[in-house]
Motif scaffolding. Structure first.
Motif, mmCIF file in Angstrom:
data_model
loop_
_atom_site.group_PDB
_atom_site.id
_atom_site.type_symbol
_atom_site.label_atom_id
_atom_site.label_comp_id
_atom_site.label_asym_id
_atom_site.label_seq_id
_atom_site.Cartn_x
_atom_site.Cartn_y
_atom_site.Cartn_z
ATOM 1 N N GLU A 56 -1.680 -7.357 -28.456
ATOM 2 C CA GLU A 56 -3.294 -6.898 -28.377
ATOM 3 C C GLU A 56 -3.680 -5.505 -28.616
ATOM 4 O O GLU A 56 -4.338 -5.121 -29.345
ATOM 5 N N ALA A 57 -2.437 -4.539 -27.903
ATOM 6 C CA ALA A 57 -2.913 -2.970 -28.046
ATOM 7 C C ALA A 57 -2.444 -2.626 -29.148
ATOM 8 O O ALA A 57 -3.185 -1.525 -29.550
ATOM 9 N N ASP A 58 -1.183 -2.729 -29.694
ATOM 10 C CA ASP A 58 -0.699 -2.225 -30.816
ATOM 11 C C ASP A 58 -0.097 -3.280 -31.696
ATOM 12 O O ASP A 58 1.163 -3.392 -31.879
ATOM 13 N N PRO A 59 -0.926 -4.045 -32.471
ATOM 14 C CA PRO A 59 -0.520 -5.065 -33.236
ATOM 15 C C PRO A 59 0.432 -5.043 -34.410
ATOM 16 O O PRO A 59 1.346 -5.405 -34.712
ATOM 17 N N GLN A 60 0.381 -3.469 -34.902
ATOM 18 C CA GLN A 60 1.401 -3.169 -35.931
ATOM 19 C C GLN A 60 2.845 -3.089 -35.294
ATOM 20 O O GLN A 60 3.545 -3.513 -36.063
ATOM 21 N N VAL A 61 2.781 -2.786 -34.008
ATOM 22 C CA VAL A 61 4.259 -2.636 -33.719
ATOM 23 C C VAL A 61 4.774 -3.782 -33.430
ATOM 24 O O VAL A 61 5.812 -4.151 -33.642
ATOM 25 N N PHE A 62 4.029 -4.868 -32.870
ATOM 26 C CA PHE A 62 4.208 -6.294 -32.544
ATOM 27 C C PHE A 62 4.756 -6.771 -33.857
ATOM 28 O O PHE A 62 6.003 -7.565 -33.952
ATOM 29 N N THR A 63 4.037 -6.675 -35.003
ATOM 30 C CA THR A 63 4.369 -7.285 -36.071
ATOM 31 C C THR A 63 5.420 -6.720 -36.782
ATOM 32 O O THR A 63 6.487 -7.485 -37.296
ATOM 33 N N TRP A 64 5.718 -5.412 -36.804
ATOM 34 C CA TRP A 64 6.988 -4.796 -37.294
ATOM 35 C C TRP A 64 8.046 -5.109 -36.703
ATOM 36 O O TRP A 64 9.306 -5.448 -37.254
ATOM 37 N N LEU A 65 8.031 -5.502 -35.299
ATOM 38 C CA LEU A 65 9.190 -5.989 -34.485
ATOM 39 C C LEU A 65 9.520 -7.236 -34.638
ATOM 40 O O LEU A 65 10.734 -7.766 -34.949
ATOM 41 N N ILE A 66 8.638 -8.209 -34.764
ATOM 42 C CA ILE A 66 8.803 -9.829 -35.085
ATOM 43 C C ILE A 66 9.267 -9.992 -36.341
ATOM 44 O O ILE A 66 10.090 -10.837 -36.563
ATOM 45 N N GLY A 67 9.130 -9.190 -37.261
ATOM 46 C CA GLY A 67 9.567 -9.239 -38.558
ATOM 47 C C GLY A 67 11.015 -8.758 -38.892
ATOM 48 O O GLY A 67 11.429 -8.840 -39.953
ATOM 49 N N ASP A 68 11.601 -8.148 -37.723
ATOM 50 C CA ASP A 68 12.782 -7.546 -38.056
ATOM 51 C C ASP A 68 14.088 -8.570 -38.209
ATOM 52 O O ASP A 68 13.887 -9.693 -37.614
ATOM 53 N N PRO A 69 14.942 -8.368 -39.235
ATOM 54 C CA PRO A 69 15.880 -9.242 -39.508
ATOM 55 C C PRO A 69 16.826 -9.744 -38.398
ATOM 56 O O PRO A 69 17.277 -10.836 -38.166
ATOM 57 N N MET A 70 16.997 -8.848 -37.564
ATOM 58 C CA MET A 70 18.041 -9.326 -36.208
ATOM 59 C C MET A 70 17.172 -10.210 -35.307
ATOM 60 O O MET A 70 17.852 -10.962 -34.641
ATOM 61 N N VAL A 71 15.685 -9.843 -35.298
ATOM 62 C CA VAL A 71 14.954 -10.690 -34.505
ATOM 63 C C VAL A 71 14.984 -12.273 -35.253
ATOM 64 O O VAL A 71 14.990 -13.180 -34.328
ATOM 65 N N GLY A 72 14.824 -12.045 -36.474
ATOM 66 C CA GLY A 72 14.706 -13.456 -37.059
ATOM 67 C C GLY A 72 16.130 -14.124 -37.036
ATOM 68 O O GLY A 72 16.280 -15.527 -36.903
ATOM 69 N N ALA A 73 17.234 -13.467 -37.034
ATOM 70 C CA ALA A 73 18.576 -14.150 -36.727
ATOM 71 C C ALA A 73 18.609 -14.602 -35.214
ATOM 72 O O ALA A 73 19.009 -15.782 -35.130
ATOM 73 N N TRP A 74 18.225 -14.005 -34.395
ATOM 74 C CA TRP A 74 17.820 -14.690 -33.012
ATOM 75 C C TRP A 74 17.254 -15.673 -32.961
ATOM 76 O O TRP A 74 17.576 -16.872 -32.412
ATOM 77 N N LEU A 75 16.181 -15.791 -33.375
ATOM 78 C CA LEU A 75 15.196 -17.016 -33.313
ATOM 79 C C LEU A 75 15.704 -17.986 -34.001
ATOM 80 O O LEU A 75 15.633 -19.131 -33.638
ATOM 81 N N SER A 76 16.296 -18.001 -35.188
ATOM 82 C CA SER A 76 16.820 -18.838 -35.805
ATOM 83 C C SER A 76 18.204 -19.566 -35.283
ATOM 84 O O SER A 76 18.017 -20.823 -35.059
ATOM 85 N N ARG A 77 18.950 -18.759 -34.620
ATOM 86 C CA ARG A 77 20.077 -19.270 -34.052
ATOM 87 C C ARG A 77 19.583 -20.012 -32.565
ATOM 88 O O ARG A 77 19.931 -21.034 -32.403
ATOM 89 N N THR A 78 18.533 -19.377 -31.936
ATOM 90 C CA THR A 78 18.039 -20.105 -30.672
ATOM 91 C C THR A 78 17.248 -21.400 -31.070
ATOM 92 O O THR A 78 17.397 -22.402 -30.333
ATOM 93 N N SER A 79 16.561 -21.445 -32.093
ATOM 94 C CA SER A 79 15.887 -22.659 -32.435
ATOM 95 C C SER A 79 16.674 -23.874 -32.788
ATOM 96 O O SER A 79 16.555 -25.021 -32.761
ATOM 97 N N ARG A 80 17.890 -23.482 -33.317
ATOM 98 C CA ARG A 80 18.902 -24.430 -33.880
ATOM 99 C C ARG A 80 19.754 -24.856 -32.683
ATOM 100 O O ARG A 80 20.058 -26.254 -32.777
ATOM 101 N N GLU A 81 19.940 -24.058 -31.767
ATOM 102 C CA GLU A 81 21.117 -24.669 -30.748
ATOM 103 C C GLU A 81 20.395 -24.906 -29.458
ATOM 104 O O GLU A 81 20.762 -25.992 -28.768
ATOM 105 N N ARG A 82 19.383 -24.278 -29.013
ATOM 106 C CA ARG A 82 18.551 -24.818 -28.045
ATOM 107 C C ARG A 82 19.177 -25.211 -26.587
ATOM 108 O O ARG A 82 18.505 -25.924 -25.863
ATOM 109 N N THR A 83 20.459 -24.664 -26.497
ATOM 110 C CA THR A 83 21.045 -25.002 -25.254
ATOM 111 C C THR A 83 21.495 -23.792 -24.164
ATOM 112 O O THR A 83 21.904 -23.890 -23.128
ATOM 113 N N ARG A 84 21.536 -22.521 -25.052
ATOM 114 C CA ARG A 84 21.946 -21.286 -24.421
ATOM 115 C C ARG A 84 20.955 -20.587 -23.717
ATOM 116 O O ARG A 84 20.136 -20.110 -24.283
ATOM 117 N N THR A 85 21.344 -20.674 -22.306
ATOM 118 C CA THR A 85 20.189 -19.749 -21.355
ATOM 119 C C THR A 85 20.329 -18.400 -22.033
ATOM 120 O O THR A 85 19.263 -17.988 -21.791
#
Length: 403
Positions: free
Chosen positions: A66-95
């Motif tokens: 809400e306060a700084d949407p450019q920062v959020f958008t830049w960060l959520i679009g990062d490739p390493m963030v994408g790799a984390w999200l892809s792995r977690t959505s695929r495995e869904r069991t690791r705390t």
């Protein structure tokens, strides 16, 4: 076609032809952000662990968005963030994978200049704050860690309850940057050598580079960027927009260079230590082409899923599915053209002409198999037809002579 993001026929044709269309590239980047957001939502809804820890991290992210949407958008679009999200959505069991949400929230707070207190996850004694660096803890345990961000300083509190402030040179490894400048066009690319999500290539990622090795990468990147800027200015413009990270890969020891792009971390490339500046320049062009095509396929299906066709590709020992052959022809057409342009560099003329001549022949062979595929969608057939014209242009004139 994706119902939210869209590429016009002209944009799709420009991308197929290897032209630089900045509006199309921006759309590819925005599509990647949407993809990551769609992966983040089920992670939050299907949370494994303490829901209070989830809600705290989500509150931090909502405040930053809400306060700084450019920062959020830049960060959520990062490739390493994408790799984390892809792995977690695929495995869904690791705390631990879920608790990385706290690490992500801490990165957002730091980049937005906000304070926060969240629970993150340390893996084998290291806690990675995405896009920023790695905290080195006093043991090799994997466990939850409280992350306190206050006034730009970070304090970690483990199970002992004792707080440790992160200090560079003692317990904090900031991510290094490969920096270069050519004719006013500056590029800074992270060296990702600690993220637990930096894998996914055909060679394993290396551990953190020592200072001497990082200096080698920096020197070769600066020279490679100069080559790209002088001889491939359109490529320089698009790479400056879309390439965010380089993942060093373990050297095979046989003197060869290896490189790859992982579908779940588009915007990053994996590479073994470059053998030369020209090798690095061509590797960057090659892998960025794969990133572009992966972004296109996210929006416009170019081939039917689940296909069974296998095709000969001159650059591979084994036969390739239609998807792999399309990636190969698209990328190697741009690599061949890059060598054609680099032949204008006097010191590279001989090797560049030889590489260009060999590669354009290989691309033509691969293209003929691709054009005959029955698994291309109508949009894919149009894309491949334009790509074919780009392949034909490689034969319009001989490789240029050195100036």
């Amino acid at each position: 076609m994706n119902g939210y993001h869209h590429l016009t026929s002209a944009q799709l044709a420009a991308l197929a032809a290897g032209a630089t269309d900045m509006a199309a590239l921006a759309e590819l980047g925005e599509s990647r952000v949407s993809r990551h957001l769609l992966l983040l939502l089920p992670l939050i809804r299907g949370w494994v662990g303490d829901e209070g820890e989830r809600d705290t991290a989500v509150s931090v992210l909502e405040a930053v968005q809400e306060a700084d949407p450019q920062v959020f958008t830049w960060l959520i679009g990062d490739p390493m963030v994408g790799a984390w999200l892809s792995r977690t959505s695929r495995e869904r069991t690791r705390t631990g994978d879920f608790l990385e949400l706290g690490n992500f929230a801490a990165a957002a707070a730091l980049r937005a200049g906000r304070d926060c207190r969240v629970t993150g996850w340390a893996r084998e004694g290291r806690l990675v704050i995405p896009t920023m660096g790695t905290a080195v803890l006093g043991d090799d345990a994997s466990a939850p860690v409280r992350i306190d961000v206050s006034g730009g300083a970070v304090t970690l509190i483990g199970s002992s309850g004792v707080g440790t402030t992160l200090v560079e040179g003692r317990n904090w490894w900031p991510l290094r940057q490969l920096r270069a400048r050519w004719d006013g066009l500056e590029r800074a690319v992270r060296i990702e050598d600690a993220s637990p999500f930096r894998g996914g290539y055909h060679a394993a990622p290396s551990d953190r580079l020592d200072d001497d090795e990082a200096a080698v990468w920096q020197s070769r990147f600066a020279k490679a960027w100069s080559l790209i800027g002088r001889h491939l200015p359109d490529r320089a413009t698009e790479i400056a927009l879309g390439l965010r990270a380089v993942v060093p890969l373990i050297d095979s020891g046989d003197g060869s260079s290896r490189s790859a792009t992982a579908r779940e971390s588009v915007g990053a490339l994996g590479a073994s230590r470059p053998t030369s500046a020209e090798d690095f320049a061509v590797t960057i062009v090659h892998e960025f082409a794969h990133s572009k095509l992966s972004g296109v396929i996210d929006i416009v299906p170019l081939y039917r899923p689940g296909g069974t066709e296998l095709h000969r590709a001159p650059w591979k020992k084994d036969k390739r599915p239609t998807s792999g052959l399309l990636q190969g022809v698209f990328a190697f057409q741009q690599v061949a053209d890059a060598w054609r342009c680099l032949a204008a560099e006097p010191a590279l003329a001989e090797v560049a002409r030889a590489q260009f001549t060999d590669l354009r022949d290989q691309v033509r062979v691969g293209y003929r198999s691709l054009a005959a595929s029955r698994e291309l969608t109508p949009a894919g057939a149009e894309f491949v037809a334009v790509l074919g014209a780009a392949v034909d242009r490689l034969f319009d004139e001989p490789a240029p002579r050195a100036r």
